[in-house]
Write an enzyme that holds these catalytic residues in place. Structure first.
Site, PDB file in Angstrom:
ATOM      1  N   THR A 108     -11.011 -50.068 -69.853  1.00 20.59           N
ATOM      2  CA  THR A 108     -12.066 -49.225 -70.425  1.00 20.59           C
ATOM      3  C   THR A 108     -12.175 -49.581 -71.898  1.00 20.59           C
ATOM      4  O   THR A 108     -11.229 -50.132 -72.476  1.00 20.59           O
ATOM      5  CB  THR A 108     -11.710 -47.730 -70.303  1.00 20.59           C
ATOM      6  OG1 THR A 108     -10.515 -47.513 -71.064  1.00 20.59           O
ATOM      7  CG2 THR A 108     -11.451 -47.332 -68.870  1.00 20.59           C
ATOM      8  N   TRP A 125     -23.661 -24.075 -75.251  1.00 19.01           N
ATOM      9  CA  TRP A 125     -23.633 -25.534 -75.244  1.00 19.01           C
ATOM     10  C   TRP A 125     -25.041 -26.096 -75.337  1.00 19.01           C
ATOM     11  O   TRP A 125     -25.932 -25.671 -74.606  1.00 19.01           O
ATOM     12  CB  TRP A 125     -23.006 -26.042 -73.937  1.00 19.01           C
ATOM     13  CG  TRP A 125     -21.529 -25.946 -73.915  1.00 19.01           C
ATOM     14  CD1 TRP A 125     -20.731 -25.350 -74.850  1.00 19.01           C
ATOM     15  CD2 TRP A 125     -20.664 -26.454 -72.904  1.00 19.01           C
ATOM     16  NE1 TRP A 125     -19.417 -25.460 -74.476  1.00 19.01           N
ATOM     17  CE2 TRP A 125     -19.341 -26.126 -73.284  1.00 19.01           C
ATOM     18  CE3 TRP A 125     -20.857 -27.159 -71.721  1.00 19.01           C
ATOM     19  CZ2 TRP A 125     -18.225 -26.475 -72.523  1.00 19.01           C
ATOM     20  CZ3 TRP A 125     -19.758 -27.503 -70.956  1.00 19.01           C
ATOM     21  CH2 TRP A 125     -18.460 -27.164 -71.356  1.00 19.01           C
ATOM     22  N   LYS A 131     -21.550 -27.302 -79.567  1.00 14.17           N
ATOM     23  CA  LYS A 131     -21.320 -25.880 -79.299  1.00 14.17           C
ATOM     24  C   LYS A 131     -21.920 -25.069 -80.440  1.00 14.17           C
ATOM     25  O   LYS A 131     -21.371 -25.031 -81.528  1.00 14.17           O
ATOM     26  CB  LYS A 131     -19.819 -25.608 -79.174  1.00 14.17           C
ATOM     27  CG  LYS A 131     -19.211 -26.357 -78.010  1.00 14.17           C
ATOM     28  CD  LYS A 131     -17.724 -26.140 -77.893  1.00 14.17           C
ATOM     29  CE  LYS A 131     -17.116 -27.213 -77.018  1.00 14.17           C
ATOM     30  NZ  LYS A 131     -16.743 -28.443 -77.738  1.00 14.17           N
ATOM     31  N   GLU A 189     -13.853 -46.717 -64.124  1.00 11.45           N
ATOM     32  CA  GLU A 189     -12.918 -46.156 -63.152  1.00 11.45           C
ATOM     33  C   GLU A 189     -13.548 -45.946 -61.776  1.00 11.45           C
ATOM     34  O   GLU A 189     -12.855 -45.659 -60.806  1.00 11.45           O
ATOM     35  CB  GLU A 189     -12.400 -44.789 -63.652  1.00 11.45           C
ATOM     36  CG  GLU A 189     -11.459 -44.837 -64.832  1.00 11.45           C
ATOM     37  CD  GLU A 189     -12.180 -44.831 -66.178  1.00 11.45           C
ATOM     38  OE1 GLU A 189     -13.352 -45.255 -66.239  1.00 11.45           O
ATOM     39  OE2 GLU A 189     -11.576 -44.409 -67.173  1.00 11.45           O
TER      40      GLU A 189
HETATM   41  P1  ADP Z   1     -16.422 -46.556 -71.411  1.00  9.15           P
HETATM   42  O1  ADP Z   1     -15.847 -45.341 -70.721  1.00  9.15           O
HETATM   43  O2  ADP Z   1     -15.450 -47.592 -71.673  1.00  9.15           O
HETATM   44  O3  ADP Z   1     -17.422 -46.224 -72.478  1.00  9.15           O
HETATM   45  P2  ADP Z   1     -17.839 -46.934 -69.039  1.00  9.15           P
HETATM   46  O4  ADP Z   1     -18.904 -47.905 -68.718  1.00  9.15           O
HETATM   47  O5  ADP Z   1     -16.740 -46.783 -68.093  1.00  9.15           O
HETATM   48  O6  ADP Z   1     -17.334 -47.332 -70.396  1.00  9.15           O
HETATM   49  O7  ADP Z   1     -18.539 -45.570 -69.373  1.00  9.15           O
HETATM   50  C1  ADP Z   1     -18.662 -44.555 -68.441  1.00  9.15           C
HETATM   51  C2  ADP Z   1     -19.429 -43.430 -69.043  1.00  9.15           C
HETATM   52  O8  ADP Z   1     -20.765 -43.816 -69.333  1.00  9.15           O
HETATM   53  C3  ADP Z   1     -19.585 -42.252 -68.120  1.00  9.15           C
HETATM   54  O9  ADP Z   1     -18.431 -41.452 -68.117  1.00  9.15           O
HETATM   55  C4  ADP Z   1     -20.786 -41.545 -68.708  1.00  9.15           C
HETATM   56  O10 ADP Z   1     -20.443 -40.761 -69.819  1.00  9.15           O
HETATM   57  C5  ADP Z   1     -21.628 -42.701 -69.202  1.00  9.15           C
HETATM   58  N1  ADP Z   1     -22.688 -42.993 -68.232  1.00  9.15           N
HETATM   59  C6  ADP Z   1     -22.737 -43.986 -67.337  1.00  9.15           C
HETATM   60  N2  ADP Z   1     -23.894 -43.951 -66.634  1.00  9.15           N
HETATM   61  C7  ADP Z   1     -24.601 -42.907 -67.101  1.00  9.15           C
HETATM   62  C8  ADP Z   1     -25.880 -42.345 -66.791  1.00  9.15           C
HETATM   63  N3  ADP Z   1     -26.698 -42.844 -65.876  1.00  9.15           N
HETATM   64  N4  ADP Z   1     -26.251 -41.251 -67.489  1.00  9.15           N
HETATM   65  C9  ADP Z   1     -25.457 -40.702 -68.429  1.00  9.15           C
HETATM   66  N5  ADP Z   1     -24.260 -41.197 -68.775  1.00  9.15           N
HETATM   67  C10 ADP Z   1     -23.833 -42.289 -68.122  1.00  9.15           C
END
Ligand code: ADP
Length: 570
Positions: free
Chosen positions: A188, A445, A440, A333
């Site tokens: 990640t 929220w 917040k 993940e």
């Molecule tokens: P990192 O966690 O390393 O930034 P990731 O690609 O694993 O990279 O990121 C995952 C995160 O990206 C998700 O937990 C979410 O917050 C965000 N995410 C992915 N796809 C979407 C989407 N379609 N809409 C909103 N958030 C998204």
């Protein structure tokens, strides 16, 4: 128990490679290069993967060894995608955009045995090479001349094409693999703490690829041509190369040419039907298409995710250019695709339909999603109760690689995503925020994602990222960082532009959501995978270096209770 009498056929990438060699042999891989495009059939790629497997054996690569790649989206990277896992090793894709110290940490943590590096990227890796004790060889990929120059910059360096040329030109005898064996590793990006390794198995990749082919997901098939813009170094390029290997779709790989102009030219001439990338690249492409004469309409089924996809972006592309973009949600993940937004196409494409398109979508088959409150209790699917999104399924991580003490991310078989979401009665997940980005205000929220979406629907706005600004009375208030269309600030003073944006938001969001402040910035900083870097924006706010700030008239209320009070007084 009466056991079923079906075969226990292992789900491995070896089967994908076999299909590339046989049933899908005529599918094509196109790679964009500095001097034009190279083309190869899947059969060519399979044959070169065999040679690569021979080379890995002659280099003494052990079962389960981590083999790093530091590369763009190109044919050689695809060969590594196949040969490394099929010969029993683990493909470790390294994110080329990470800072040197993070890369060094990841390579050491994974104990990479070899690293395959694109000649065009050697400069980034060379300064670290001496400290990477586990790496026996750096193998440089590229054409003769460029590769030679790059090899000179690295210790223990070999040339990819020479290794392949020296390998026997005969099929490789691949080992019998177990489906639960590790196939690929991706860290990640580590926005909090050190990066963590997600270790995919042959089985998880196989099942994820199958699900991608479903019509209600990516819907990929033999007739498709797939432009893979999402990096092959990040979450297996959303599994697109594997899915194409299974079904025989063509792959179009842009290497390092990710700007709107070369992408538009590639789309016009190669006519991809599917493309996968993050919203920021689609935004660039839309701006380009709006101002140039180009035909992108072959993209009838593009996929977008990685961060929230603004509805305005999808609508504009569809109305003005005939390009259809569907939203998916996932994370490293989750392999990464876990939900897909495909509302029913029958019936009117009215506001309700578009609202569903703008959500993150329904969980794919075999994936379960739920939202839980702070005490871990599951919340109802009523479309209004926000909680942390948790998911489980056969391509969802159950632990990080060599990371004791990360158990708090896993909740009795569920992955805690760190995303805040609601789920509606039809099962559509809607991400309202990342837990750490939520604002917040006065005990309520505010969804930064929703606010950004609404701001980005204004024609003068190119990008908008909303962060929390500390506030004495309300705890936090939204501050909206905006990149405006060129020339807007020359036409009107910033205060007037801010007032316009507030007016635009007035009927779209609750009153206490209206930002107190805008910052008209030249650009929103991005993370290594192209997402808004809100951590960096918060840092600039804190140290007082956030440019172009303009306060607006404070809205009459900053929380629901506050607003009721204001209404009662009125
Ligand atoms: P990192 O966690 O390393 O930034 P990731 O690609 O694993 O990279 O990121 C995952 C995160 O990206 C998700 O937990 C979410 O917050 C965000 N995410 C992915 N796809 C979407 C989407 N379609 N809409 C909103 N958030 C998204």
């Amino acid at each position: 128990m009466l056991e079923g009498l079906m075969q226990d056929y292992p789900l491995t990438l070896t089967h994908m490679l076999e299909r590339m060699r046989t049933i899908n042999r005529d599918a094509v891989v196109v790679t964009l290069g500095e001097h034009g495009r190279t083309r190869a059939t899947f059969a060519d790629v399979a044959a070169r993967s065999d040679r690569l497997a021979h080379a890995l054996r002659s280099l003494g690569v052990a079962d389960g060894a981590r083999i790093g790649t530091f590369a763009w989206n190109n044919q050689r990277h695809l060969e590594l995608y196949m040969a490394v896992p099929c010969s029993g090793a683990v493909l470790h894709t390294l994110n080329i955009r990470l800072a040197g110290h993070q890369l060094a940490y990841i390579i050491r943590h994974a104990e990479d045995d070899l690293i395959f590096v694109d000649a065009s990227l050697v400069e980034l890796l060379a300064p670290l090479a001496q400290e990477l004790a586990s790496v026996r060889h750096f193998i440089v990929m590229g054409e003769e001349e460029q590769a030679r120059a790059a090899i000179a910059q690295l210790p223990r360096a070999l040339h990819y094409e020479e290794l392949l040329a020296a390998a026997p030109d005969e099929p490789f005898d691949y080992p019998q693999l177990a489906e639960r064996q590790a196939a690929a590793l991706c860290y990640t990006s580590g926005t909090t703490g050190n990066p963590k390794g997600v270790l995919y198995s042959h089985r998880s990749i196989s099942l994820h690829s199958m699900a991608s082919l479903l019509r209600d997901a990516l819907g990929m098939g033999r007739e498709d041509r797939v432009l893979v813009v999402v990096p092959m170094f990040h979450a297996n390029a959303w599994g697109m190369p594997h899915a194409a290997a299974l079904c025989g779709a063509d792959l179009i790989l842009p290497d390092r040419f990710l700007q709107a102009e070369p992408l538009a030219a590639l789309i016009e001439s190669e006519r991809p039907t599917i493309m996968g990338c993050v919203p920021t690249i689609f935004q660039d492409l839309l701006r380009y298409a709006d101002t140039h004469d180009c035909d992108l309409a072959s993209l009838a089924n593009a996929a977008c995710g990685g961060s929230a996809v603004p509805r305005a972006l999808m609508e504009a592309f569809e109305e003005r250019h005939g390009v259809r973009i569907f939203q998916a949600w996932g994370m490293t993940e989750t392999s990464p695709v876990a939900t897909y937004a495909r509302p029913a196409e029958a019936g009117a494409h009215d506001d309700r339909y578009w609202q569903a398109r703008a959500k993150q979508g329904r969980a794919l088959p075999w994936v379960e999603a739920r939202i839980v409150d702070a005490d871990g209790r599951a919340l109802p699917w009523d479309g209004t109760s926000p909680g942390e999104l948790e998911v489980r399924g056969p391509w969802i991580a159950r632990h990080y690689f060599r990371e004791e003490g990360s158990e708090e991310r896993f909740d009795q078989g569920w992955l805690r995503t760190g995303d805040v979401a609601v789920i509606d009665s039809e099962g559509f997940v809607q991400i309202t925020d990342r837990a750490k980005d939520v604002i917040k205000s006065g005990g309520e929220w505010i969804s930064s994602v929703e606010l950004e979406n609404e701001v980005m629907a204004h024609p003068d706005v190119i990008e908008a990222a909303v962060i929390a600004k500390p506030d004495e009375r309300y705890d936090e208030r939204p501050l909206c960082c905006v990149v405006l269309r060129a020339g807007v600030l020359a036409e009107r003073p910033p205060e007037a532009v801010a007032a316009d944006l507030v007016a635009h938001l007035q009927d779209r969001v609750a009153r206490w959501w209206l930002p107190d402040e805008f910052a008209f910035v030249a650009e929103v900083p991005k993370t290594s995978v192209g997402k808004f870097d809100k951590k960096e924006l918060r840092r600039r706010l804190q140290e007082g270096s956030l440019e172009g700030r303009v306060t607006t008239k404070r809205p009459p209320a900053a929380g629901r209770a506050d607003m009721q009070e204001a209404q009662a007084q009125a």
